[in-house]
Design a protein around this motif. Structure first.
Motif, mmCIF file in Angstrom:
data_model
loop_
_atom_site.group_PDB
_atom_site.id
_atom_site.type_symbol
_atom_site.label_atom_id
_atom_site.label_comp_id
_atom_site.label_asym_id
_atom_site.label_seq_id
_atom_site.Cartn_x
_atom_site.Cartn_y
_atom_site.Cartn_z
ATOM 1 N N TYR A 123 46.639 62.708 36.565
ATOM 2 C CA TYR A 123 45.985 62.414 37.850
ATOM 3 C C TYR A 123 45.284 61.055 37.786
ATOM 4 C CZ TYR A 123 43.397 62.842 42.147
ATOM 5 O OH TYR A 123 42.916 62.592 43.404
ATOM 6 N N HIS A 124 44.814 60.694 36.597
ATOM 7 C CA HIS A 124 44.113 59.413 36.431
ATOM 8 C C HIS A 124 45.027 58.307 35.896
ATOM 9 C CE1 HIS A 124 40.375 61.261 37.562
ATOM 10 N NE2 HIS A 124 40.619 62.257 36.712
ATOM 11 N N LYS A 125 46.340 58.442 36.119
ATOM 12 C CA LYS A 125 47.304 57.435 35.663
ATOM 13 C C LYS A 125 46.943 56.081 36.268
ATOM 14 C CE LYS A 125 52.256 56.343 36.339
ATOM 15 N NZ LYS A 125 52.714 55.756 35.094
ATOM 16 N N GLU A 126 47.093 55.035 35.478
ATOM 17 C CA GLU A 126 46.781 53.680 35.944
ATOM 18 C C GLU A 126 47.628 53.302 37.172
ATOM 19 O OE1 GLU A 126 46.538 53.830 31.368
ATOM 20 O OE2 GLU A 126 47.765 54.665 32.989
ATOM 21 N N PRO A 127 47.071 52.489 38.073
ATOM 22 C CA PRO A 127 47.877 52.073 39.243
ATOM 23 C C PRO A 127 49.083 51.241 38.838
ATOM 24 C CG PRO A 127 45.789 50.858 39.147
ATOM 25 C CD PRO A 127 45.702 51.952 38.122
ATOM 26 N N GLY A 128 48.922 50.478 37.745
ATOM 27 C CA GLY A 128 50.028 49.644 37.299
ATOM 28 C C GLY A 128 49.594 48.770 36.131
ATOM 29 N N HIS A 129 50.516 47.950 35.627
ATOM 30 C CA HIS A 129 50.135 47.056 34.536
ATOM 31 C C HIS A 129 49.306 45.908 35.125
ATOM 32 C CE1 HIS A 129 52.804 43.853 35.770
ATOM 33 N NE2 HIS A 129 53.861 44.629 35.714
ATOM 34 N N ARG A 130 48.613 45.187 34.277
ATOM 35 C CA ARG A 130 47.777 44.067 34.752
ATOM 36 C C ARG A 130 48.258 42.760 34.124
ATOM 37 N NH1 ARG A 130 43.842 45.555 37.656
ATOM 38 N NH2 ARG A 130 42.615 43.658 37.409
ATOM 39 N N ILE A 131 49.561 42.685 33.842
ATOM 40 C CA ILE A 131 50.104 41.487 33.180
ATOM 41 C C ILE A 131 49.782 40.220 33.974
ATOM 42 C CG2 ILE A 131 52.238 40.337 32.443
ATOM 43 C CD1 ILE A 131 53.489 43.129 32.120
ATOM 44 N N ASN A 132 49.802 40.323 35.292
ATOM 45 C CA ASN A 132 49.595 39.134 36.125
ATOM 46 C C ASN A 132 48.133 38.931 36.498
ATOM 47 O OD1 ASN A 132 52.408 38.640 36.094
ATOM 48 N ND2 ASN A 132 52.663 40.271 37.615
ATOM 49 N N GLU A 133 47.242 39.707 35.879
ATOM 50 C CA GLU A 133 45.811 39.574 36.155
ATOM 51 C C GLU A 133 45.127 38.803 35.030
ATOM 52 O OE1 GLU A 133 46.953 41.660 39.317
ATOM 53 O OE2 GLU A 133 44.993 40.653 39.054
ATOM 54 N N PRO A 134 44.089 38.006 35.375
ATOM 55 C CA PRO A 134 43.416 37.204 34.333
ATOM 56 C C PRO A 134 42.786 38.070 33.238
ATOM 57 C CG PRO A 134 42.256 37.073 36.448
ATOM 58 C CD PRO A 134 43.545 37.775 36.712
ATOM 59 N N ASP A 135 42.468 39.338 33.572
ATOM 60 C CA ASP A 135 41.790 40.194 32.573
ATOM 61 C C ASP A 135 42.773 41.053 31.787
ATOM 62 O OD1 ASP A 135 40.794 43.009 34.748
ATOM 63 O OD2 ASP A 135 42.697 41.937 34.431
ATOM 64 N N PHE A 136 44.073 40.674 31.801
ATOM 65 C CA PHE A 136 45.066 41.491 31.110
ATOM 66 C C PHE A 136 44.779 41.555 29.611
ATOM 67 C CE2 PHE A 136 48.819 43.617 29.970
ATOM 68 C CZ PHE A 136 49.372 42.991 28.873
ATOM 69 N N VAL A 137 44.863 42.765 29.050
ATOM 70 C CA VAL A 137 44.706 42.963 27.602
ATOM 71 C C VAL A 137 45.976 43.615 27.082
ATOM 72 C CG1 VAL A 137 43.399 44.136 25.778
ATOM 73 C CG2 VAL A 137 42.210 43.260 27.821
#
Ligand code: SF4
Length: 328
Positions: free
Chosen positions: A303-317
């Motif tokens: 239910y708490h699955k991430e909305p998506g990857h954050r590869i294109n976000e500045p805070d990507f880890v």
């Protein structure tokens, strides 16, 4: 049906059954046996089957078995047969490096496997052998692909991760392979899940570039996706056999329709390929929890699955676990 807080139906499970591999690919940590998980940490076949039954009870319909190299693990064929017998599972696929396919393709088909994906980095025999550090591997993998086609495990898909400065010059060679052997070649954009953390955006060969390299030479026609959550853009050749898929998680993310969760060989549930957190469902099962308790545990996590990857976000880890230990 298993659903997350964004209303996505989760019906696709990927199970990595081992972190061992028979190839020694130059870019892969799994090449060094010292990096293998202790055997007792890996889930047993019975534990994987119990988990798959629990997941089927929650609405999982498709299972893809991956590794490391899944065909290496003793008992894999019996495991695949028992997986395919689980009520509710109507699609069983395997991702392999293809080296053991010649021996196993027939047994896999009889065990109920419907489809097989073969990972290849190069369509040039000498380069393939150099990358995998396994002499004669290219020819053997191609014989394995033929065996899979003969066994009816088609359409056989070839997964090619393109990395600029490594194999982007092979796009047309792989397109030719798709046409000659009537295969589906899926080009996959390089994702930041590599062991050396050498990923950067400049090394990504984008969907647009891939299409642009093939279409002028072998004109392509777009094909409809089999289902909304399918990761690949599909193209046929205007003049004939074969198919091209382009999986573009970086330049054209598809997280909005994601239907996937994963379990690692050592029993960790990952709700996203790029999860920074893992959940030890293996330990929960080993702690004496009932199936109903394990189900509740999984439902809560999904239910708490991430909305998506954050590869294109500045805070990507970049996750600490690399692709070979996730299984794709
Ligand atoms: S990155 Fe995560 S959310 Fe996006 S498609 Fe992959 S698994 Fe799904």
């Amino acid at each position: 049906m298993l659903q997350d807080s964004y209303g996505r139906d989760i019906h696709d499970l990927r199970i990595s059954v081992t972190d061992r591999c028979n190839f020694r690919c130059v870019y892969c940590k799994s090449a060094d046996p010292r990096n293998y998980s202790p055997h007792h940490n890996l889930l047993t076949w019975e534990e994987f089957l119990r988990l798959a039954r629990i997941m089927a009870g929650l609405g999982i319909r498709k299972i893809r078995v991956t590794g490391g190299e899944p065909l290496l693990r003793d008992g894999i064929i019996d495991f695949l047969a028992r997986l395919s017998e689980i009520e509710g599972i109507n699609d069983l696929a395997v991702t392999t490096n293809g080296y053991l396919l010649t021996e196993k393709a027939g047994e896999m088909a009889r065990a109920g496997v419907r489809r097989v994906n073969v990972s290849m980095d190069s369509a040039r025999p000498e380069k393939f052998a150099a990358i995998s550090r396994t002499p004669g591997s290219f020819e053997r993998v191609l014989r394995g692909v033929d065996a899979a086609l003969e066994a009816g495990l088609g359409p056989v898909k070839i997964n090619v991760v393109l990395v600029r400065g490594f194999n982007e010059g092979e796009i047309l060679g792989f397109a030719k392979l798709a046409r000659e052997k009537n295969l589906v070649v899926r080009f996959i954009e390089f994702m930041p899940l590599d062991a050396d953390h050498a990923w950067n955006r400049a090394r990504v060969v984008t969907a647009e570039e891939i299409f642009g390299a093939i279409d002028p030479v072998f004109p392509l026609v777009e094909l409809p996706r089999h289902e909304a959550s399918e990761t690949a853009l599909r193209f046929g050749f205007a003049d004939g056999k074969g198919e091209i898929g382009i999986v573009a998680p970086v330049s054209m993310p598809f997280c909005g329709q994601c239907s996937r969760i994963r379990v690692t060989a050592d029993g960790k549930l990952r709700t996203c390929l790029f999860s920074l957190a893992e959940h030890n469902v293996g330990r929960v099962m080993r702690s004496g929890a009932s199936d109903a308790e394990v189900q509740k545990y999984i439902e809560r996590l999904v239910y708490h699955k991430e909305p998506g990857h954050r590869i294109n976000e500045p805070d990507f880890v970049q996750p600490s676990r690399t692709m070979v230990y996730i299984g794709g």
